[in-house]
Scaffold this motif. Structure first.
Motif, short mmCIF file in Angstrom:
data_model
loop_
_atom_site.label_atom_id
_atom_site.label_comp_id
_atom_site.label_asym_id
_atom_site.label_seq_id
_atom_site.Cartn_x
_atom_site.Cartn_y
_atom_site.Cartn_z
N LEU A 60 56.18 37.20 60.59
CA LEU A 60 56.16 37.46 62.04
C LEU A 60 55.28 38.66 62.40
O LEU A 60 54.70 38.69 63.49
CB LEU A 60 57.59 37.70 62.54
CG LEU A 60 58.48 36.46 62.67
CD1 LEU A 60 59.90 36.86 63.03
CD2 LEU A 60 57.91 35.50 63.71
N THR A 61 55.17 39.63 61.52
CA THR A 61 54.33 40.79 61.81
C THR A 61 52.88 40.58 61.35
O THR A 61 52.08 41.51 61.41
CB THR A 61 54.89 42.05 61.14
OG1 THR A 61 55.12 41.80 59.75
CG2 THR A 61 56.19 42.47 61.81
N GLY A 62 52.56 39.37 60.91
CA GLY A 62 51.21 39.08 60.42
C GLY A 62 50.31 38.48 61.47
O GLY A 62 49.50 37.59 61.17
N SER A 63 50.42 38.94 62.72
CA SER A 63 49.64 38.36 63.81
C SER A 63 48.14 38.53 63.60
O SER A 63 47.33 37.72 64.09
CB SER A 63 50.05 38.97 65.15
OG SER A 63 49.92 40.39 65.11
N LEU A 83 38.65 39.61 55.13
CA LEU A 83 39.30 39.26 53.87
C LEU A 83 39.45 37.75 53.72
O LEU A 83 39.20 37.18 52.64
CB LEU A 83 40.66 39.93 53.79
CG LEU A 83 40.66 41.46 53.64
CD1 LEU A 83 42.06 42.02 53.87
CD2 LEU A 83 40.14 41.86 52.26
N LEU A 84 39.89 37.09 54.79
CA LEU A 84 40.09 35.64 54.74
C LEU A 84 38.78 34.91 54.54
O LEU A 84 38.68 33.97 53.73
CB LEU A 84 40.77 35.18 56.04
CG LEU A 84 41.01 33.67 56.20
CD1 LEU A 84 41.88 33.14 55.08
CD2 LEU A 84 41.64 33.39 57.56
N PRO A 144 39.30 22.89 61.30
CA PRO A 144 40.46 21.98 61.38
C PRO A 144 41.27 21.90 60.11
O PRO A 144 42.40 21.43 60.13
CB PRO A 144 39.81 20.63 61.71
CG PRO A 144 38.45 20.72 61.12
CD PRO A 144 38.02 22.15 61.33
N TRP A 145 40.68 22.34 58.99
CA TRP A 145 41.38 22.21 57.71
C TRP A 145 42.16 23.45 57.32
O TRP A 145 42.64 23.56 56.20
CB TRP A 145 40.38 21.87 56.61
CG TRP A 145 39.10 22.64 56.69
CD1 TRP A 145 37.94 22.26 57.27
CD2 TRP A 145 38.87 23.97 56.17
NE1 TRP A 145 36.99 23.23 57.16
CE2 TRP A 145 37.54 24.31 56.49
CE3 TRP A 145 39.66 24.89 55.49
CZ2 TRP A 145 36.96 25.51 56.13
CZ3 TRP A 145 39.10 26.11 55.13
CH2 TRP A 145 37.77 26.41 55.45
N LEU A 146 42.29 24.41 58.25
CA LEU A 146 43.07 25.63 57.99
C LEU A 146 44.18 25.76 59.02
O LEU A 146 43.90 25.82 60.22
CB LEU A 146 42.16 26.86 58.03
CG LEU A 146 42.86 28.23 57.87
CD1 LEU A 146 43.49 28.34 56.48
CD2 LEU A 146 41.88 29.37 58.12
N ARG A 147 45.42 25.77 58.55
CA ARG A 147 46.57 25.99 59.43
C ARG A 147 47.16 27.36 59.13
O ARG A 147 47.02 27.88 58.01
CB ARG A 147 47.65 24.92 59.23
CG ARG A 147 48.33 25.00 57.89
CD ARG A 147 49.71 24.36 57.90
NE ARG A 147 49.64 22.92 58.00
CZ ARG A 147 49.49 22.10 56.96
NH1 ARG A 147 49.32 22.60 55.75
NH2 ARG A 147 49.48 20.80 57.12
N ALA A 176 42.92 35.90 62.98
CA ALA A 176 41.74 35.66 62.14
C ALA A 176 41.51 34.17 61.93
O ALA A 176 40.38 33.67 62.02
CB ALA A 176 41.91 36.37 60.79
N ALA A 177 42.59 33.43 61.64
CA ALA A 177 42.46 31.98 61.45
C ALA A 177 42.02 31.30 62.74
O ALA A 177 41.20 30.36 62.72
CB ALA A 177 43.78 31.41 60.96
#
Length: 614
Positions: A500-503, A571-572, A515-518, A508-509
């Motif tokens: 929840l704190t990873g907004s 990073l991602l 479309p292939w990243l959720r 970033a996503a």
């Protein structure tokens, strides 16, 4: 001269567990796939049967788990493997197998949302093929692979119709050889196979007889028989395997290869079956009797250029430990998503190099494990005196029941021998502890070497370390229903898992917009961690992140909290670039993951004229 069909993306030769799963996964991902088999239909003999948890997880991801479960022998009936003098004679021992014992059941329940099942190939393969065809895969039967040629753009594959001899060809971007232990494709591309073929011999007889009276009160799919008539071959035991409880069976016994061809006479086989059952008047309807040879061989590479092999084509071993079709299914699952991403331009072709790097060590491991499981019957025979320097089986069985110090020693040796067989029948670690190492996995040097808390062959060690399968635990969705961590990842996509704190990760996503990243937010309405189990398992800060591949493997992990979107995006992007070989910011978003719909399509190759299929 040959006729040629229009292009397809992937041609799969073979429709066993490896080929059918490959076709199903590719069709699910929207890839054009054409699978062929030289046979008139699918498996007509029971062959592989145990479906382990990891293979069942693959089927769950591909949407066929429920169909398979409906036809399979359930986990609770796989049961206690018995060691007996015959089904009617005195029992020697029982072994709680496939995780059904009270002391192991919780390990299996904690490790996966899927139970083990038992279902023979004649029942499994039609489920896979039907689902693949429904999703758009093409299938051709009575179609024999003859040859192929490769160029810079694809592969031209030549086939012969087994009914009328018509020769035809088709172009594809890639070719997959799932054509079994005598793979013509593996031979054609020169895959090196190391090890030994046909090092021991076994005879199997498939028969129908109602044995409920002897086994329904002690349900098990395997019964090992030790009597004076079973001391042949490597195992030195006979075996009765329930194909359909309790009316269809396989009987097996060893033979001495050095003595020449084995006796396959049905009348002699009937006498052997009666001896295993312990009923001299048993009315058994024998369907066939066939020899089978023990292999201990594996490929050092799983592909060349645009051609890849999977399943028995690259790992050949006995059925001990139940690893064969399960490993084949996982080969297919690993390869299919990579092919799909390369074909759609979402990954560089170099991603396909990771297939051998990841699956090759697994193939070698299971070949060695399956053969070791056969060798591990020697202490059991020794405990019962059924060895050349022992007192003989009759005396050994009597000694087991003696009220003497010799009897106590024999019983202790028997218990130790049974404990050793847990490495065949309760080896959850062998089945679920794979750790991939390749360019499609970004290691964190800070992790260091993994420390195993328990025996890694027997026990699953759940971890979010890159290269491991994402741990299973139960979450709760907005309707109050439990969903596994495996259910909210996979299905053809990469999953960025955070809390929840990873907004910052979510933002970033969203910025990447592919479309292939959720993004999976553990703690939101659809993924509530009400039990707190994910918090205990994640091995990262709540605002850290995991990147999970389409096959459930953790590809990258950032353990520390990140609250800056720009940092998270950097990073991602860097991780995805490393894994896929292309910058995700430059990938086209033209394709989506809508399921392929339609009716089953069996391709008719008897009428191929000027590139048109009628």
């Amino acid at each position: 001269m040959t006729d040629e069909l229009p292009d397809t993306d992937v041609i799969v030769v073979g429709t066993g567990p490896a080929g059918a799963t490959t076709a199903l996964a590719l069709a699910t991902y929207g890839v054009r796939v054409h699978a062929v088999s030289r046979w008139n239909w699918l498996a007509n003999t029971p062959r592989a049967h145990v479906i382990n948890q990891r293979a069942n997880e693959v089927f769950r991801d591909l949407g066929v788990e429920a169909d398979i479960s409906a036809k399979a022998t359930p986990w609770e009936l796989i049961g206690d493997t018995t060691f007996t003098t015959s089904l009617t004679g005195p029992e020697v021992a029982r072994l709680r197998t496939w995780g059904t014992g009270d002391h192991r059941r919780s390990d299996y329940l904690l490790g996966s949302p899927c139970p083990l099942l038992d279902l023979g190939q004649p029942q499994l393969e039609p489920i896979l093929v039907d689902a693949a065809a429904t999703r758009g895969a093409q299938f051709s039967f009575n179609t024999e692979y003859l040859d192929h040629s490769e160029d810079a753009d694809g592969v031209t594959v030549t086939f012969r119709n087994g009914i009328d001899g018509h020769v035809w060809s088709r172009r594809a971007r890639y070719l997959i050889g799932a054509d079994g232990a005598k793979s013509a494709i593996a031979q054609k591309i020169g895959l090196k196979i190391v090890g030994e073929h046909a090092r021991a011999g076994q005879i199997y007889a498939y028969f129908r007889a109602d044995l409920s009276t002897y086994v329904a009160h002690r349900p098990a799919v395997l019964h090992y028989v030790l009597n004076q008539d079973t001391g042949y071959g490597e195992l030195g035991l006979g075996v009765l395997r329930a194909v359909q409880p309790w009316t269809e069976w396989m009987a097996g016994w060893g033979f001495d290869k050095s003595a020449g061809d084995p006796d396959l006479d049905h009348n002699n086989a009937l006498q052997r079956i009666r001896g295993l059952v312990g009923d001299p008047h048993l009315d058994a309807e024998i369907q066939w009797v066939s020899p089978w040879y023990v292999n201990q061989a594996y490929a050092t590479s799983y592909g060349r250029g645009r051609v890849f092999c999977c399943g028995d084509a690259v790992h050949r071993h006995p059925p001990s430990s139940g690893l064969g079709s399960n490993t084949s299914v996982q080969d297919a699952f690993n390869l299919a998503w990579k092919l799909g991403y390369v074909l759609k331009g979402w990954a560089a072709p170099s991603l396909l190099d990771t297939y051998t790097a990841e699956r090759g060590p697994v193939g070698k491991q299971i070949v060695e494990r399956a053969n070791q499981s056969r060798f591990d019957y020697a202490p059991l025979r020794a405990a019962l005196g059924a060895v050349p320097d022992g007192p003989g089986l009759t005396a050994g069985l009597a000694r087991i029941r003696e009220r003497s110090t010799e009897g106590a020693a024999a019983r202790a040796a028997l218990v130790a021998a049974l404990d050793l067989k847990s490495y065949e029948f309760n080896a959850q670690g062998v089945e679920l502890n794979q750790r991939y190492s390749s360019s499609a996995v970004v290691d964190d040097p800070a992790d260091g070497n993994e420390t195993w808390k328990r025996d890694p062959q027997l026990y699953l060690q759940a971890t979010t370390r890159p290269g491991a399968k994402i741990p299973h635990t139960w979450l709760v969705n907005s309707r109050g229903r439990r969903v596994s961590t495996l259910d909210v990842t996979g299905q053809g996509r990469f999953s960025l898992v955070t809390g929840l704190t990873g907004s910052a990760w979510e933002d970033a996503a969203t910025t990447l917009c592919v479309p292939w990243l959720r993004t999976v937010i553990i703690g939101n309405d659809e993924c509530q961690d009400l039990y707190g189990d994910w918090a205990r398992l994640r091995e990262a800060d709540e605002a850290g992140a995991l990147l999970v591949r389409p096959d459930g493997c953790v590809a990258w992990r950032h353990r520390a909290a990140v609250h800056n979107t720009e940092t998270a995006l950097h990073l991602l992007t860097e991780a995805l670039h490393t894994i896929l070989g292309v910058d995700p910011r430059h990938i086209s978003a033209d394709h989506d993951f809508a399921a392929i719909s339609g009716q089953p399509h069996i391709l008719d190759t008897t009428q191929v004229t000027e590139g048109v299929t009628s």
